[in-house]
Enzyme design. Structure first.
Site, PDB file in Angstrom:
ATOM      1  N   ALA A  68       8.354 -18.713  23.778  1.00  0.00           N
ATOM      2  CA  ALA A  68       9.027 -17.603  23.117  1.00  0.00           C
ATOM      3  C   ALA A  68       8.135 -16.871  22.128  1.00  0.00           C
ATOM      4  O   ALA A  68       8.410 -15.744  21.733  1.00  0.00           O
ATOM      5  CB  ALA A  68      10.281 -18.101  22.399  1.00  0.00           C
ATOM      6  N   GLY A  69       7.063 -17.532  21.725  1.00  0.00           N
ATOM      7  CA  GLY A  69       6.208 -16.950  20.698  1.00  0.00           C
ATOM      8  C   GLY A  69       5.537 -15.666  21.172  1.00  0.00           C
ATOM      9  O   GLY A  69       5.390 -15.423  22.361  1.00  0.00           O
ATOM     10  N   ARG A 116      -2.246 -13.868  18.219  1.00  0.00           N
ATOM     11  CA  ARG A 116      -3.709 -13.853  18.282  1.00  0.00           C
ATOM     12  C   ARG A 116      -4.251 -13.276  19.599  1.00  0.00           C
ATOM     13  O   ARG A 116      -5.440 -13.011  19.727  1.00  0.00           O
ATOM     14  CB  ARG A 116      -4.245 -15.284  18.072  1.00  0.00           C
ATOM     15  CG  ARG A 116      -4.184 -15.730  16.634  1.00  0.00           C
ATOM     16  CD  ARG A 116      -4.420 -17.224  16.499  1.00  0.00           C
ATOM     17  NE  ARG A 116      -3.241 -18.003  16.890  1.00  0.00           N
ATOM     18  CZ  ARG A 116      -3.211 -19.339  16.947  1.00  0.00           C
ATOM     19  NH1 ARG A 116      -4.289 -20.032  16.684  1.00  0.00           N
ATOM     20  NH2 ARG A 116      -2.098 -19.965  17.284  1.00  0.00           N
ATOM     21  N   GLY A 167      -2.184 -30.012  15.658  1.00  0.00           N
ATOM     22  CA  GLY A 167      -1.508 -31.004  14.839  1.00  0.00           C
ATOM     23  C   GLY A 167      -2.207 -32.344  15.030  1.00  0.00           C
ATOM     24  O   GLY A 167      -2.606 -32.676  16.141  1.00  0.00           O
ATOM     25  N   ASN A 187      -4.691 -19.558  22.799  1.00  0.00           N
ATOM     26  CA  ASN A 187      -4.107 -18.804  21.694  1.00  0.00           C
ATOM     27  C   ASN A 187      -4.735 -17.424  21.524  1.00  0.00           C
ATOM     28  O   ASN A 187      -4.158 -16.546  20.920  1.00  0.00           O
ATOM     29  CB  ASN A 187      -4.249 -19.581  20.382  1.00  0.00           C
ATOM     30  CG  ASN A 187      -3.454 -20.875  20.422  1.00  0.00           C
ATOM     31  OD1 ASN A 187      -2.279 -20.883  20.771  1.00  0.00           O
ATOM     32  ND2 ASN A 187      -4.110 -21.983  20.106  1.00  0.00           N
ATOM     33  N   ARG A 247     -12.137  21.138  73.392  1.00  0.00           N
ATOM     34  CA  ARG A 247     -13.162  21.780  72.566  1.00  0.00           C
ATOM     35  C   ARG A 247     -13.629  23.043  73.266  1.00  0.00           C
ATOM     36  O   ARG A 247     -13.409  23.198  74.470  1.00  0.00           O
ATOM     37  CB  ARG A 247     -14.335  20.829  72.349  1.00  0.00           C
ATOM     38  CG  ARG A 247     -15.061  20.526  73.632  1.00  0.00           C
ATOM     39  CD  ARG A 247     -16.109  19.443  73.488  1.00  0.00           C
ATOM     40  NE  ARG A 247     -16.836  19.315  74.737  1.00  0.00           N
ATOM     41  CZ  ARG A 247     -17.416  18.208  75.134  1.00  0.00           C
ATOM     42  NH1 ARG A 247     -17.340  17.109  74.399  1.00  0.00           N
ATOM     43  NH2 ARG A 247     -18.071  18.166  76.266  1.00  0.00           N
TER      44      ARG A 247
HETATM   45  C1  UD1 Z   1       1.781 -26.702  18.468  1.00  0.00           C
HETATM   46  C2  UD1 Z   1       2.136 -28.037  17.795  1.00  0.00           C
HETATM   47  C3  UD1 Z   1       0.839 -28.754  17.424  1.00  0.00           C
HETATM   48  C4  UD1 Z   1      -0.009 -28.953  18.646  1.00  0.00           C
HETATM   49  C5  UD1 Z   1      -0.267 -27.621  19.364  1.00  0.00           C
HETATM   50  C6  UD1 Z   1      -0.924 -27.897  20.698  1.00  0.00           C
HETATM   51  C7  UD1 Z   1       4.233 -27.748  16.562  1.00  0.00           C
HETATM   52  C8  UD1 Z   1       4.854 -27.533  15.248  1.00  0.00           C
HETATM   53  N1  UD1 Z   1       2.910 -27.783  16.586  1.00  0.00           N
HETATM   54  O1  UD1 Z   1       1.109 -25.921  17.508  1.00  0.00           O
HETATM   55  O2  UD1 Z   1       1.120 -29.995  16.805  1.00  0.00           O
HETATM   56  O3  UD1 Z   1      -1.247 -29.537  18.285  1.00  0.00           O
HETATM   57  O4  UD1 Z   1       0.984 -26.945  19.624  1.00  0.00           O
HETATM   58  O5  UD1 Z   1      -1.271 -26.683  21.320  1.00  0.00           O
HETATM   59  O6  UD1 Z   1       4.963 -27.883  17.535  1.00  0.00           O
HETATM   60  N2  UD1 Z   1       7.133 -21.397  20.567  1.00  0.00           N
HETATM   61  C9  UD1 Z   1       8.427 -21.008  20.828  1.00  0.00           C
HETATM   62  N3  UD1 Z   1       9.247 -20.679  19.788  1.00  0.00           N
HETATM   63  C10 UD1 Z   1       8.845 -20.772  18.502  1.00  0.00           C
HETATM   64  C11 UD1 Z   1       7.510 -21.182  18.243  1.00  0.00           C
HETATM   65  C12 UD1 Z   1       6.686 -21.491  19.289  1.00  0.00           C
HETATM   66  O7  UD1 Z   1       8.837 -20.924  21.973  1.00  0.00           O
HETATM   67  O8  UD1 Z   1       9.652 -20.491  17.612  1.00  0.00           O
HETATM   68  C13 UD1 Z   1       6.252 -21.700  21.700  1.00  0.00           C
HETATM   69  C14 UD1 Z   1       5.047 -20.799  21.753  1.00  0.00           C
HETATM   70  O9  UD1 Z   1       5.316 -19.660  22.551  1.00  0.00           O
HETATM   71  C15 UD1 Z   1       3.978 -21.692  22.389  1.00  0.00           C
HETATM   72  C16 UD1 Z   1       4.415 -23.098  21.996  1.00  0.00           C
HETATM   73  O10 UD1 Z   1       5.746 -23.015  21.551  1.00  0.00           O
HETATM   74  O11 UD1 Z   1       3.955 -21.599  23.795  1.00  0.00           O
HETATM   75  C17 UD1 Z   1       3.558 -23.636  20.868  1.00  0.00           C
HETATM   76  O12 UD1 Z   1       3.620 -22.732  19.787  1.00  0.00           O
HETATM   77  P1  UD1 Z   1       2.324 -22.365  18.958  1.00  0.00           P
HETATM   78  O13 UD1 Z   1       2.711 -21.400  17.908  1.00  0.00           O
HETATM   79  O14 UD1 Z   1       1.224 -22.016  19.853  1.00  0.00           O
HETATM   80  O15 UD1 Z   1       2.080 -23.785  18.260  1.00  0.00           O
HETATM   81  P2  UD1 Z   1       0.741 -24.336  17.697  1.00  0.00           P
HETATM   82  O16 UD1 Z   1       0.520 -23.787  16.348  1.00  0.00           O
HETATM   83  O17 UD1 Z   1      -0.335 -24.176  18.690  1.00  0.00           O
HETATM   84 CA    CA Z   2      -0.638 -23.114  20.796  1.00  0.00          CA
END
Ligand code: UD1
Ligand code: CA
Length: 468
Positions: free
Chosen positions: A14-15, A19, A143, A231, A443
């Site tokens: 959903a994100g 970046r 994480g 990312n 032709r």
């Molecule tokens: C996340 C993990 C982290 C891990 C990393 C691996 C958490 C809090 N952190 O961090 O520990 O090391 O992935 O790549 O889970 N998303 C949603 N809705 C939201 C937020 C995110 O659907 O509200 C989705 C994003 O689209 C993405 C995935 O979840 O596909 C991960 O989100 P992202 O923001 O990339 O998390 P990281 O900071 O990478």
């Molecule tokens: Ca990620």
């Protein structure tokens, strides 16, 4: 795999993917021609997880249109964190017993085998949660996994919430988990967003399970590359390269020669027979399949095109077409959609074919346009011949029989039919049907004036002398 057959899957996507600096939702960015979410979905499918739920938010409509109904969807209106995202999918999974696998939508290199291994471990050990981890040389951005002194799971701390000591830990959370559904959905409402990002972290559910005495296992993987999260565009480029190498390696082991893997692009669904050679700068995409003993390239593009064996395709572009065995194409041929080239057909330089059926052994060796045409076996199309298939409003068909001979520079004004063994004289404009075995001349008749050129030259020379 029967124990996996009821396993549910959730893909978090959903994100916005800030970046990426893109208007396209992150999960729709492609790797080897396929959206990242689709790669992840295939990995889940391969592990026996059918129709995973994709949590969509940013560009939700766009994602659903692009991915279609091989997924189900849950819409997260506001991106309040990965834990919140999973809670959005919860209603879809209501009453589901057993395991749910959760993966991020931005891990296109993830393989089915890893999901299977995670699931197997989870089921065998009756864990409430199994977390996938890997040790990374450069763990920045991930994480970190904190273990207790006995090595068991303690909690996951996001980099943004970590102090220097925790940042020094190189075991990272891959964001790939297997949860017991009931435990997961019972604890999700307890999440708090008291962290630096003000988000509800899914990682905290794992910590909650551990602190209430549930069993959290860690499955440590060794192949870090497979789990990279994309990312930004540079990571996308790295994933593209890694995927390309993975695909090409597979073809090489199945008997395909790759002259220059660095300039060869082969989509994930392409099939190539053994002893086929791919020369440099070849792109094969979509549902393309190549037979054995073919030679493709250099500088050749095939999209959704199927060939037989022993074909030679040289510096050309082919799209949505079918070729038999022993077909020669190019250099510089353009084979457009819905073309069928039978066995032994030869299409040479600067020949364009569109929506046409060239039966076995038809030859169009040079400088020709064949559109909306049916051409019978062994017919020869002379250089410069053209089907005039378009009157500015409608397309019309040209039918040519077998063993016909279309003289060079014949203009075939469609709709028109030319019979078996018929001949059109070079330079003819053919506007009427030609019966079997006939010669068609369309032709101006040639006139010859004996000695005219001698007289003309003599006169011109005299004129020139008189002037100087
Ligand atoms: C996340 C993990 C982290 C891990 C990393 C691996 C958490 C809090 N952190 O961090 O520990 O090391 O992935 O790549 O889970 N998303 C949603 N809705 C939201 C937020 C995110 O659907 O509200 C989705 C994003 O689209 C993405 C995935 O979840 O596909 C991960 O989100 P992202 O923001 O990339 O998390 P990281 O900071 O990478
Ligand atoms: Ca990620």
């Amino acid at each position: 795999m029967s124990q996996h057959s009821t396993v549910a899957g959730i893909i978090l996507a959903a994100g916005k993917g800030t970046r990426m600096k893109s208007d396209l939702p992150k999960g729709l960015h492609t790797v080897a021609g396929l959206p990242m979410i689709q790669h992840v979905g295939r990995a889940l499918n391969g592990a026996g997880i059918a129709r995973p739920i994709v949590v969509v938010g940013f560009g939700a409509d766009q994602v659903q249109i692009a991915l279609g109904n091989s997924f189900s969807y849950a819409i997260q209106e506001e991106q309040l964190g990965t834990g919140h995202a999973v809670s959005i999918a919860a209603p879809v999974l209501e009453g589901v017993q057993g395991a749910v696998v959760i993966v991020p939508g931005d891990a296109p290199l993830l393989e089915s085998e890893s999901i299977c291994a995670l699931l197997q471990h989870h089921v065998l050990n009756k864990a409430q949660c199994t977390v996938a981890s890997v040790r990374m040389e450069h763990p920045a951005g991930y994480g970190r996994i904190l273990r207790k002194s006995d090595g068991s799971f303690s909690k996951i701390v996001e980099e943004k919430d970590a102090d220097a000591e925790i940042r020094a830990i190189n075991e990272v959370n891959l964001s790939i988990y297997c949860f017991d559904c009931q435990t997961l959905f019972r604890l999700l409402p307890n999440l708090k967003n008291d962290n630096s990002q003000r988000e509800y972290y899914l990682t905290d559910v794992v910590g909650l399970i551990a602190s209430e005495g549930g069993r959290v296992d860690i499955e440590v993987f060794s192949d870090a590359e497979q789990f990279v999260g994309v990312n930004d565009r540079w990571q996308l480029a790295q994933a593209e390269k890694a995927m390309r190498n993975r695909i090409l390696r597979g073809h090489a082991y199945r008997g395909v020669t790759l002259r220059d893997p660095d300039t060869t692009f082969v989509g994930p669904d392409v099939k190539i027979g053994p002893d086929t050679i791919l020369e440099p700068c070849v792109t094969l995409t979509g549902n393309t399949s190549i037979g054995s003993n073919c030679r493709i390239g250099p500088y050749t593009i095939l999209d959704d095109t199927q060939t037989g064996d022993e074909c030679l395709i040289y510096m050309s572009r082919l799209s949505e077409s079918k070729l038999g065995d022993d077909v020669r194409v190019g250099p510089f041929a353009n084979i457009r959609p819905r073309s069928v080239l039978g066995n032994g057909v030869k299409v040479g330089n600067f020949v364009e074919v569109k929506n046409s059926n060239l039966e076995d052994e038809v030859k169009a060796s040079h400088l020709t346009y064949l559109g909306d045409a049916q051409i019978g076996t062994r017919t020869n199309i002379g250089a410069g011949s053209i089907t005039c298939n378009y009157d500015g409003f409608f397309k019309h068909r040209t039918e040519i029989g077998k063993d016909a001979f279309i003289g060079s520079n014949s203009i075939l004004v469609a709709p028109v039919t030319i019979g078996d063994e018929a001949i059109t004289a070079a330079g003819s404009v053919i506007t009427k049907d030609v019966p079997d075995g006939a010669l068609a001349l369309g032709r101006a008749r040639q006139e010859v004036k004996e000695e005219w050129a001698y007289h003309w030259r003599k006169q011109k020379k005299l004129q020139k002398q008189g002037k100087s």
